[in-house]
Structure formats: C-alpha cells, structure tokens
Design a protein around this motif. Structure first.
Motif, mmCIF file in Angstrom:
data_model
loop_
_atom_site.group_PDB
_atom_site.id
_atom_site.type_symbol
_atom_site.label_atom_id
_atom_site.label_comp_id
_atom_site.label_asym_id
_atom_site.label_seq_id
_atom_site.Cartn_x
_atom_site.Cartn_y
_atom_site.Cartn_z
ATOM 1 N N TYR A 250 -1.105 -21.383 8.916
ATOM 2 C CA TYR A 250 -0.379 -20.249 9.505
ATOM 3 C C TYR A 250 0.592 -20.645 10.625
ATOM 4 O O TYR A 250 1.762 -20.215 10.583
ATOM 5 C CB TYR A 250 -1.400 -19.213 9.996
ATOM 6 C CG TYR A 250 -0.825 -18.013 10.690
ATOM 7 C CD1 TYR A 250 -0.316 -16.930 9.957
ATOM 8 C CD2 TYR A 250 -0.780 -17.929 12.079
ATOM 9 C CE1 TYR A 250 0.206 -15.808 10.593
ATOM 10 C CE2 TYR A 250 -0.264 -16.817 12.718
ATOM 11 C CZ TYR A 250 0.223 -15.755 11.974
ATOM 12 O OH TYR A 250 0.745 -14.654 12.611
ATOM 13 N N THR B 177 -4.252 -5.547 15.761
ATOM 14 C CA THR B 177 -3.871 -5.037 14.440
ATOM 15 C C THR B 177 -4.965 -5.444 13.450
ATOM 16 O O THR B 177 -5.893 -6.186 13.791
ATOM 17 C CB THR B 177 -2.530 -5.622 13.941
ATOM 18 O OG1 THR B 177 -2.734 -6.999 13.628
ATOM 19 C CG2 THR B 177 -1.408 -5.472 14.951
ATOM 20 N N SER C 206 0.839 -1.212 0.000
ATOM 21 C CA SER C 206 0.000 0.000 0.000
ATOM 22 C C SER C 206 0.864 1.249 0.000
ATOM 23 O O SER C 206 1.242 1.755 1.074
ATOM 24 C CB SER C 206 -0.904 0.025 1.229
ATOM 25 O OG SER C 206 -1.522 -1.208 1.407
HETATM 26 N N1 LIG Z 1 -1.528 -9.254 15.282
HETATM 27 C C1 LIG Z 1 -1.317 -10.430 15.853
HETATM 28 O O1 LIG Z 1 -2.115 -10.911 16.668
HETATM 29 C C2 LIG Z 1 -0.053 -11.200 15.523
HETATM 30 C C3 LIG Z 1 0.338 -12.234 16.382
HETATM 31 C C4 LIG Z 1 1.488 -12.947 16.091
HETATM 32 C C5 LIG Z 1 2.245 -12.614 14.974
HETATM 33 N N2 LIG Z 1 1.830 -11.629 14.140
HETATM 34 C C6 LIG Z 1 2.661 -11.338 12.956
HETATM 35 O O2 LIG Z 1 2.991 -9.973 12.936
HETATM 36 C C7 LIG Z 1 3.301 -9.568 11.608
HETATM 37 C C8 LIG Z 1 2.617 -8.263 11.309
HETATM 38 O O3 LIG Z 1 1.217 -8.458 11.293
HETATM 39 P P1 LIG Z 1 0.188 -7.412 11.921
HETATM 40 O O4 LIG Z 1 -0.486 -8.086 13.035
HETATM 41 O O5 LIG Z 1 0.836 -6.118 12.140
HETATM 42 O O6 LIG Z 1 -0.886 -7.362 10.736
HETATM 43 P P2 LIG Z 1 -1.298 -6.225 9.715
HETATM 44 O O7 LIG Z 1 -1.680 -4.978 10.422
HETATM 45 O O8 LIG Z 1 -2.288 -6.888 8.828
HETATM 46 O O9 LIG Z 1 0.057 -5.925 8.918
HETATM 47 C C9 LIG Z 1 0.566 -6.785 7.949
HETATM 48 C C10 LIG Z 1 1.585 -6.012 7.134
HETATM 49 O O10 LIG Z 1 2.110 -6.885 6.128
HETATM 50 C C11 LIG Z 1 1.934 -6.275 4.854
HETATM 51 N N3 LIG Z 1 1.689 -7.273 3.829
HETATM 52 C C12 LIG Z 1 0.684 -8.157 3.749
HETATM 53 N N4 LIG Z 1 0.765 -8.856 2.614
HETATM 54 C C13 LIG Z 1 1.873 -8.404 1.956
HETATM 55 C C14 LIG Z 1 2.486 -8.728 0.735
HETATM 56 N N5 LIG Z 1 1.988 -9.674 -0.071
HETATM 57 N N6 LIG Z 1 3.608 -8.061 0.371
HETATM 58 C C15 LIG Z 1 4.133 -7.098 1.178
HETATM 59 N N7 LIG Z 1 3.583 -6.750 2.352
HETATM 60 C C16 LIG Z 1 2.470 -7.400 2.737
HETATM 61 C C17 LIG Z 1 0.729 -5.360 5.010
HETATM 62 O O11 LIG Z 1 0.791 -4.288 4.102
HETATM 63 P P3 LIG Z 1 0.047 -4.190 2.698
HETATM 64 O O12 LIG Z 1 -1.312 -4.795 2.865
HETATM 65 O O13 LIG Z 1 0.068 -2.719 2.435
HETATM 66 O O14 LIG Z 1 0.916 -4.933 1.743
HETATM 67 C C18 LIG Z 1 0.963 -4.829 6.416
HETATM 68 O O15 LIG Z 1 1.863 -3.758 6.383
HETATM 69 C C19 LIG Z 1 2.880 -10.736 10.710
HETATM 70 O O16 LIG Z 1 4.018 -11.484 10.327
HETATM 71 C C20 LIG Z 1 1.985 -11.570 11.613
HETATM 72 O O17 LIG Z 1 1.986 -12.935 11.244
HETATM 73 C C21 LIG Z 1 0.717 -10.899 14.388
#
Ligand SMILES: NC(=O)c1ccc[n+]([C@@H]2O[C@H](COP(=O)([O-])OP(=O)(O)OC[C@H]3O[C@@H](n4cnc5c(N)ncnc54)[C@H](OP(=O)(O)O)[C@@H]3O)[C@@H](O)[C@H]2O)c1
Length: 262
Positions: free
Chosen positions: A155, A190, A39
């Motif tokens: 996942y 998130t 984005s």
């Molecule tokens: N939130 C939780 O509960 C949680 C828990 C454990 C681990 N995590 C991990 O934390 C990390 C960040 O996730 P988040 O929770 O912050 O979720 P999020 O707010 O959905 O952020 C995900 C980020 O990844 C980017 N992204 C998604 N698909 C992509 C692609 N194909 N190419 C490039 N960028 C991409 C998105 O940006 P665009 O859509 O702009 O590309 C966004 O910036 C992830 O690895 C997730 O597995 C999250």
C-alpha cells in the motif's frame, strides 16, 4: 480554476469515507456531481440526499475501477463530458499484512485500483482540461507516500506513485491552466480500517473525516501542490521538498561517484 466555480466534479470512491465527504462538500459549493464506486445502493442514497439538501445535479456511475471494461467506461465519461472540470481520484483500498503475505492476485488488484485507475483517469480528462485552459485534479494519496515505515505491505508504494503522479501532472498541466493537488491524509476515521481488519478506535491520532476533507479543501483554495492536513508545521514539508530538489543537480553526472571506485 477558481475553487468556487461550479463545474461538475467526478468523485471516485464516493460511496463512503473521504470520497462521500468530498461529494457532500463539493455539492455544498455548488458543483454538480458524478459519483463513482461499486456500491450502487450507497451511491444512490448519497445522491438523493445531496440533491434534496443542495439542489445540485448528482449522477451515479457504478464501476469497479479494478476492472478494465468498467475503468474504460469511466475514462470515456471523463473524455466526453465537457461539463466535468474537476476529477477527484479518491477510490482506494489497502491490504492486511506484509508483502510476503499479500498474494499475486491481491497485489495485482490493489495496483489496478490504487495506481492504474488514478493514472488512467487523470490521463483521460487531462487533454480536455488542457484544451480548455482550466480545471483541476485532486489525487488522494497518503502520508505513507513518504513514510513506508508506518505500515507494511504494498500500500505505501501505491501512494508514493500517486504523489509522484500528482507532481508530474502539475509540471505538465499547471502551466497550461490545470491545477493538480495531492492530498496526503494520515489515519482518518473511515471504513478502510475495518475492511483491513483493524479496530478503528485503537488507531492512534485518528482524524475525523469531515475535518480531513475540510482542511484538504482549504489547501485546494490555497492552490497547494501538496496538502498534508495532519502536519502542523508546514515548514517541515517545505524543508523536505527543498532537500529533494537540492538533489537534482547532483544526478547530472557522467561518472559514478568516487565511493563506487569505478
Ligand atoms: N482512512 C485513512 O486513514 C486514509 C489515510 C490515507 C489515505 N487514505 C486514502 O483515502 C482514499 C479513500 O479511502 P477511505 O479512507 O475513505 O476508505 P473507504 O471508506 O473504504 O472508501 C473507499 C472508497 O473506494 C471505493 N472503492 C473501493 N474499491 C473500489 C473499486 N474496486 N472500484 C471502485 N471503487 C472502489 C469504495 O466504494 P465501493 O466499496 O462501493 O466500491 C469507497 O467508496 C483511499 O485512496 C485511501 O487510500 C485513507
């Protein structure tokens, strides 16, 4: 690497959530930034805010990390840009449902983003960091890496990969001056939840994203190999790691165990 050294950090998935918060905190620590996600508008808005609030140099790099050509562009940047001393492998997503519900294309796409991209990006930056004898890689995994019971589907396995990748990277690069940290968040507020059809407020034990990233950066400053912000009893993780390591001598056997009757 000294945690406060202001090298440039490349943060994937920086347009929202954990990645955007890392960008904010690293900018406040004086790091220049390269922000990566799909984005462009959101990256540009964050970059403008961070430039004006912190004065650091912030660049954006629009890339779909599940796309081979776009991933190769980010790899090139990591290989060639000597200013980048910190890689935050954070981009990731999840899928609704169980493995039987997740079709082949969705599974392939998730593995490209959650598995292939962090491995290739780490491999792209590593030779340069090793040659410099300093630098760091932060890999955002999940507590699901060790808890598939807590969520169905592909996942958790992708996050187990990120944890093991981090441990292998640390073994290879740690002695050569490169610090590798795996961060294992549990449920964090998130957009990932709404993107996979969950009402975030119904998720129990939800951590605020600022608390998660601030704790993870304390773990970074402590030089932790694995940082689990929600786990209050650190001794539990240490006991888990010790139990795993205690298995290793038992794997070196030329004969199958007697219970197999071979
Ligand atoms: N939130 C939780 O509960 C949680 C828990 C454990 C681990 N995590 C991990 O934390 C990390 C960040 O996730 P988040 O929770 O912050 O979720 P999020 O707010 O959905 O952020 C995900 C980020 O990844 C980017 N992204 C998604 N698909 C992509 C692609 N194909 N190419 C490039 N960028 C991409 C998105 O940006 P665009 O859509 O702009 O590309 C966004 O910036 C992830 O690895 C997730 O597995 C999250």
């Amino acid at each position: 690497m000294s945690a406060s050294r202001p090298t440039t950090a490349l943060v994937t998935g920086a347009s929202s959530g954990i990645g955007a918060t890392y960008a904010d905190r690293l900018a406040r620590r004086g790091h220049g930034l390269v922000l990566v996600a799909r984005s462009g508008d959101r990256l540009d808005a964050l970059a403008a805010r961070l430039r004006s609030e912190t004065g650091v140099a912030v660049e954006t790099l629009v890339a779909d990390l599940a796309d081979a050509a776009a991933l190769a562009r980010v790899e090139r940047r990591l290989r060639d840009d000597a200013a980048i001393g910190l890689l935050v492998n954070n981009a990731g997503s999840a899928l609704p449902g169980g493995i039987a519900d997740q079709g082949p294309d969705a599974i392939e796409g998730l593995i490209r983003l959650n598995v292939t991209a962090p491995a290739r990006l780490a491999a792209a930056v590593l030779p340069r960091l090793i040659a410099a004898g300093e630098g760091a890689i932060i890999n955002v995994a999940s507590v699901l890496a060790v808890a598939p019971e807590a969520m169905p589907g592909i996942y958790p396995a992708t996050k187990s990969f990120v944890l093991t990748l981090s441990q292998s990277l640390a073994l290879e690069a740690g002695p050569r001056g490169v610090y590798v940290q795996a961060v294992l968040p549990a449920a964090t507020r998130t957009e990932i939840w709404s993107k996979t059809g969950h009402a975030v407020d119904s998720v129990p034990g939800l951590m605020e994203v600022g608390d998660l990233v601030d704790a993870a950066l304390v773990g970074f400053d402590r030089g932790e190999a694995v940082t689990v912000p929600p786990l209050h009893d650190e001794a539990q993780w240490n006991a888990f790691s010790a139990a795993r390591l205690a298995l290793l001598p038992g794997f070196r056997q030329s004969r199958p165990a007697p219970r197999y009757g071979v």
